[in-house]
Design an enzyme around this catalytic site. Sequence first.
Site, mmCIF file in Angstrom:
data_model
loop_
_atom_site.group_PDB
_atom_site.id
_atom_site.type_symbol
_atom_site.label_atom_id
_atom_site.label_comp_id
_atom_site.label_asym_id
_atom_site.label_seq_id
_atom_site.Cartn_x
_atom_site.Cartn_y
_atom_site.Cartn_z
ATOM 1 N N LEU A 1 3.019 1.657 -7.431
ATOM 2 C CA LEU A 1 1.643 1.319 -8.264
ATOM 3 C C LEU A 1 0.309 2.051 -7.307
ATOM 4 O O LEU A 1 -0.428 2.567 -8.160
ATOM 5 C CB LEU A 1 1.585 0.017 -8.521
ATOM 6 C CG LEU A 1 0.396 -0.432 -9.469
ATOM 7 C CD1 LEU A 1 0.650 0.027 -11.137
ATOM 8 C CD2 LEU A 1 0.136 -2.009 -9.494
ATOM 9 N N GLY B 1 3.517 1.313 -1.863
ATOM 10 C CA GLY B 1 4.500 1.309 -3.098
ATOM 11 C C GLY B 1 3.905 2.401 -4.503
ATOM 12 O O GLY B 1 2.917 2.960 -4.332
ATOM 13 N N ASP C 1 -4.250 -7.637 -16.141
ATOM 14 C CA ASP C 1 -3.491 -7.272 -17.243
ATOM 15 C C ASP C 1 -4.084 -6.011 -17.732
ATOM 16 O O ASP C 1 -5.305 -6.104 -18.438
ATOM 17 C CB ASP C 1 -3.686 -8.489 -18.279
ATOM 18 C CG ASP C 1 -2.835 -8.175 -19.529
ATOM 19 O OD1 ASP C 1 -2.626 -7.249 -20.003
ATOM 20 O OD2 ASP C 1 -2.495 -9.413 -20.048
ATOM 21 N N HIS C 2 -3.462 -4.866 -17.418
ATOM 22 C CA HIS C 2 -4.003 -3.729 -17.561
ATOM 23 C C HIS C 2 -4.229 -3.403 -18.899
ATOM 24 O O HIS C 2 -5.001 -2.492 -19.200
ATOM 25 C CB HIS C 2 -3.154 -2.628 -17.153
ATOM 26 C CG HIS C 2 -2.048 -2.260 -17.579
ATOM 27 N ND1 HIS C 2 -0.833 -2.999 -17.275
ATOM 28 C CD2 HIS C 2 -1.440 -1.382 -18.372
ATOM 29 C CE1 HIS C 2 0.276 -2.417 -18.039
ATOM 30 N NE2 HIS C 2 -0.259 -1.600 -18.771
ATOM 31 N N GLU D 1 7.266 1.144 -27.374
ATOM 32 C CA GLU D 1 7.774 2.137 -26.262
ATOM 33 C C GLU D 1 8.744 2.827 -26.537
ATOM 34 O O GLU D 1 9.723 2.561 -27.285
ATOM 35 C CB GLU D 1 7.966 1.154 -24.996
ATOM 36 C CG GLU D 1 6.685 0.345 -24.473
ATOM 37 C CD GLU D 1 7.696 -0.378 -23.142
ATOM 38 O OE1 GLU D 1 7.191 0.091 -22.148
ATOM 39 O OE2 GLU D 1 7.874 -1.458 -23.161
ATOM 40 N N ASP E 1 3.985 -7.075 7.958
ATOM 41 C CA ASP E 1 5.297 -8.063 7.488
ATOM 42 C C ASP E 1 4.413 -9.159 6.854
ATOM 43 O O ASP E 1 4.013 -9.968 7.692
ATOM 44 C CB ASP E 1 6.449 -8.449 8.089
ATOM 45 C CG ASP E 1 7.403 -9.148 7.366
ATOM 46 O OD1 ASP E 1 7.019 -9.575 6.050
ATOM 47 O OD2 ASP E 1 8.502 -9.275 7.649
ATOM 48 N N LYS F 1 0.747 -8.369 -12.026
ATOM 49 C CA LYS F 1 1.734 -9.028 -12.842
ATOM 50 C C LYS F 1 3.186 -9.101 -12.330
ATOM 51 O O LYS F 1 3.287 -8.199 -11.553
ATOM 52 C CB LYS F 1 1.660 -8.612 -14.450
ATOM 53 C CG LYS F 1 2.407 -7.345 -14.583
ATOM 54 C CD LYS F 1 2.431 -6.800 -16.274
ATOM 55 C CE LYS F 1 3.696 -5.984 -16.373
ATOM 56 N NZ LYS F 1 3.945 -5.839 -17.724
ATOM 57 N N ARG G 1 5.380 -2.657 4.663
ATOM 58 C CA ARG G 1 6.333 -2.634 6.247
ATOM 59 C C ARG G 1 6.530 -1.288 6.790
ATOM 60 O O ARG G 1 6.737 -1.403 7.934
ATOM 61 C CB ARG G 1 7.649 -3.386 5.600
ATOM 62 C CG ARG G 1 7.358 -4.782 5.573
ATOM 63 C CD ARG G 1 8.975 -5.255 5.369
ATOM 64 N NE ARG G 1 9.275 -4.624 4.061
ATOM 65 C CZ ARG G 1 10.440 -5.257 3.539
ATOM 66 N NH1 ARG G 1 11.114 -6.233 3.864
ATOM 67 N NH2 ARG G 1 10.757 -4.640 2.193
ATOM 68 N N HIS H 1 0.127 -9.267 -22.283
ATOM 69 C CA HIS H 1 -0.560 -8.399 -23.098
ATOM 70 C C HIS H 1 -0.805 -8.679 -24.488
ATOM 71 O O HIS H 1 -2.099 -8.705 -24.744
ATOM 72 C CB HIS H 1 0.155 -7.126 -23.184
ATOM 73 C CG HIS H 1 0.769 -6.513 -21.571
ATOM 74 N ND1 HIS H 1 -0.180 -6.680 -20.668
ATOM 75 C CD2 HIS H 1 1.701 -5.998 -21.339
ATOM 76 C CE1 HIS H 1 0.467 -6.171 -19.592
ATOM 77 N NE2 HIS H 1 1.542 -5.950 -19.882
ATOM 78 N N GLY I 1 0.842 -1.236 -0.050
ATOM 79 C CA GLY I 1 -0.171 -0.040 -0.093
ATOM 80 C C GLY I 1 0.872 1.185 -0.016
ATOM 81 O O GLY I 1 0.281 2.402 -0.326
HETATM 82 P P1 NAD Z 1 7.252 -0.882 -4.786
HETATM 83 O O1 NAD Z 1 8.273 -1.653 -4.804
HETATM 84 O O2 NAD Z 1 7.032 0.225 -5.174
HETATM 85 O O3 NAD Z 1 6.109 -1.584 -3.762
HETATM 86 C C1 NAD Z 1 6.254 -2.723 -2.998
HETATM 87 C C2 NAD Z 1 5.608 -2.711 -1.811
HETATM 88 O O4 NAD Z 1 5.613 -3.852 -1.134
HETATM 89 C C3 NAD Z 1 5.828 -1.464 -0.770
HETATM 90 O O5 NAD Z 1 4.662 -0.962 -0.257
HETATM 91 C C4 NAD Z 1 6.690 -2.364 0.358
HETATM 92 O O6 NAD Z 1 6.582 -1.708 1.512
HETATM 93 C C5 NAD Z 1 5.713 -3.605 0.184
HETATM 94 N N1 NAD Z 1 6.593 -4.678 0.732
HETATM 95 C C6 NAD Z 1 7.630 -5.081 0.396
HETATM 96 N N2 NAD Z 1 8.050 -6.380 1.182
HETATM 97 C C7 NAD Z 1 7.142 -6.387 2.206
HETATM 98 C C8 NAD Z 1 6.836 -7.460 3.097
HETATM 99 N N3 NAD Z 1 7.688 -8.356 3.381
HETATM 100 N N4 NAD Z 1 5.569 -7.132 4.098
HETATM 101 C C9 NAD Z 1 4.779 -6.158 3.637
HETATM 102 N N5 NAD Z 1 5.034 -5.320 2.682
HETATM 103 C C10 NAD Z 1 6.083 -5.483 1.811
HETATM 104 O O7 NAD Z 1 6.296 -1.998 -6.291
HETATM 105 P P2 NAD Z 1 5.300 -1.380 -7.377
HETATM 106 O O8 NAD Z 1 6.145 -0.912 -8.333
HETATM 107 O O9 NAD Z 1 4.371 -0.508 -6.588
HETATM 108 O O10 NAD Z 1 4.622 -2.788 -7.781
HETATM 109 C C11 NAD Z 1 3.801 -3.448 -7.019
HETATM 110 C C12 NAD Z 1 3.250 -4.833 -7.846
HETATM 111 O O11 NAD Z 1 2.650 -4.307 -9.217
HETATM 112 C C13 NAD Z 1 4.258 -5.654 -8.479
HETATM 113 O O12 NAD Z 1 3.794 -7.062 -8.544
HETATM 114 C C14 NAD Z 1 4.794 -5.180 -9.909
HETATM 115 O O13 NAD Z 1 5.117 -6.018 -10.513
HETATM 116 C C15 NAD Z 1 3.574 -4.759 -10.225
HETATM 117 N N6 NAD Z 1 3.356 -3.798 -11.420
HETATM 118 C C16 NAD Z 1 3.834 -2.512 -10.996
HETATM 119 C C17 NAD Z 1 3.877 -1.567 -12.160
HETATM 120 C C18 NAD Z 1 4.329 0.045 -11.955
HETATM 121 O O14 NAD Z 1 4.178 0.542 -12.745
HETATM 122 N N7 NAD Z 1 4.905 0.362 -10.661
HETATM 123 C C19 NAD Z 1 3.230 -1.835 -13.253
HETATM 124 C C20 NAD Z 1 2.983 -3.018 -13.531
HETATM 125 C C21 NAD Z 1 2.888 -3.988 -12.388
#
Ligand code: NAD
Length: 490
Positions: A17, A15, A179-180, A218, A87, A150, A46, A242, A13
């Site tokens: 995305l 992160g 799959d966006h 891209e 965690d 994904k 975390r 995709h 939450g």
């Molecule tokens: P990120 O690294 O920004 O965020 C990861 C999150 O996981 C953080 O909130 C972190 O605190 C949490 N986390 C990590 N280890 C943890 C643990 N042991 N316990 C609890 N929380 C923990 O990643 P993101 O870019 O937001 O991506 C998230 C997902 O979305 C991934 O599966 C990624 O492949 C997918 N995704 C992301 C994007 C993008 O544009 N960022 C696009 C497509 C898919």
Amino acid sequence: ATEYSSLFTFFGGTGDLAKRKLYPSLFKLYVRGNLGEHFAVLGTARDSWTDDKFREVVTQSIKDDQPDADMHAAEIFVSHFYYIAHDVTDKAHYAVMKDLVEKLDKQYSINGNRIFYLSMAPRFFGEVALNLKSEGLLSENGSNRLVIEKPFGTDFTTAETLNDQLSGAFDETQIYRIDHYLGKEMVQNIQALRFGNTLVESLWNNRYIDNVQVTLSEKLGVEDRAGYYDTAGALRDMVQNHIMQIVSQLAMEQPVSFTDADVRVEKIKALRSLRVYSPAEAAKNFIRGQYGANDTEPAYRDEPNVPKDSHNDTFVAGKLLFDNYRWSGVPFYVRTGKRLADKFTRIDVVFKKPLIDIFAFPQNRDNSLAPNVLTIYVEPNSGFSLQLNAKTAGQGFETEPIHLDFQQDVAQKEETPEPYERLLHDTLKGDQTNFASWDEVSYAWKFVDVIQKLWDSETPDFPNYISGSMGPAASDELLQRDHRAWVYRL
Ligand code: NAD
């Protein structure tokens, strides 16, 4: 708008995305009236944030995404947000989470409807799902839905292991694999175009179609995602999910009805008739590339965190063949890559030329009829274009291609939800049409695995294309060999 009630739990939450896409999309649903009083959002990761800190971050992410947002509405919206540090590998934390989930469920009269969104590293997906079940977080009275980001595995075997874990806690009707691309307006429009138009669907087969081309281009390079991307590559990152999803919608038969169950049956059937290559066929029908530098941009191998000798593919082009009555003999050419000439996604359906060009004989040997081409522009513009032949104005009788174009106007664009807004809406509604089913994912991996395995066994000569081009020469040769060419070329 239909109002839904649900308790969202976002893992990951804090992160990228979640901040960039998920919270702003949820807010849009709120503004449209799909969420009223009876919803709550639990963010978890975390980081040790407070509810206030979480609400500030969410407010900021709304502002960043929608500068004109109604901030009063945003204030009420974020009052439904709560945060808990957790965690995911520590079972004890789930008990604390459970208490909070049950409290929020009561407080907002949510009646046990729960959406668990896993927006974190994929290695945690299976463990979280199993813990949610074993630690009692699934409700007994409402609906439980699991949304996962994904990538879904890195090959068929790892995907199957993950799926077995998920199946230990959720059944297939409860699992929403994101799959966006399936949330994009024009990808959804493939179905309307095909099954809503006699003109299109009656010609949609190997008697009239010469070939189909799908391009996901891209402009950006790997940016700061090398840690993930260098272990994945374009084939796994873009084709397995995709491109296979788009292709299966282009190839599928007409579903009995436009419901998730009926659409899935047809997509799966299409994927089952996709020819899985032998290694020799894969070598012939798939090519890969990696970008080199141009005057302004560095080579892939000089990007941050990329090994200097990386053999990772940043480009892939290939030919797919469906062994069924409708498509026998019609190649589906696909390509995708980073650092290409422009950012766009389009589908070109190339029709066969008339068998005889009566305008060329006997008087006008230079005349040549262009093929009819139906182009679906997926992004950045949404629209269609149909290339037809018409008479060139004036004396004599020459023909020239003309285009019937439709582009969505500004008002239509504004009405178009972002993919994540649409997919969150579908999740609330319980509609799985625009999510990948396990069967689809598994057929796609089986197809891709042969190619990846072959590539892993050979050392490519990289880099082999210049940043800002449309990929390596081998991509053009793939079609030239068949006496064809990409419709979009520089
Ligand atoms: P990120 O690294 O920004 O965020 C990861 C999150 O996981 C953080 O909130 C972190 O605190 C949490 N986390 C990590 N280890 C943890 C643990 N042991 N316990 C609890 N929380 C923990 O990643 P993101 O870019 O937001 O991506 C998230 C997902 O979305 C991934 O599966 C990624 O492949 C997918 N995704 C992301 C994007 C993008 O544009 N960022 C696009 C497509 C898919």
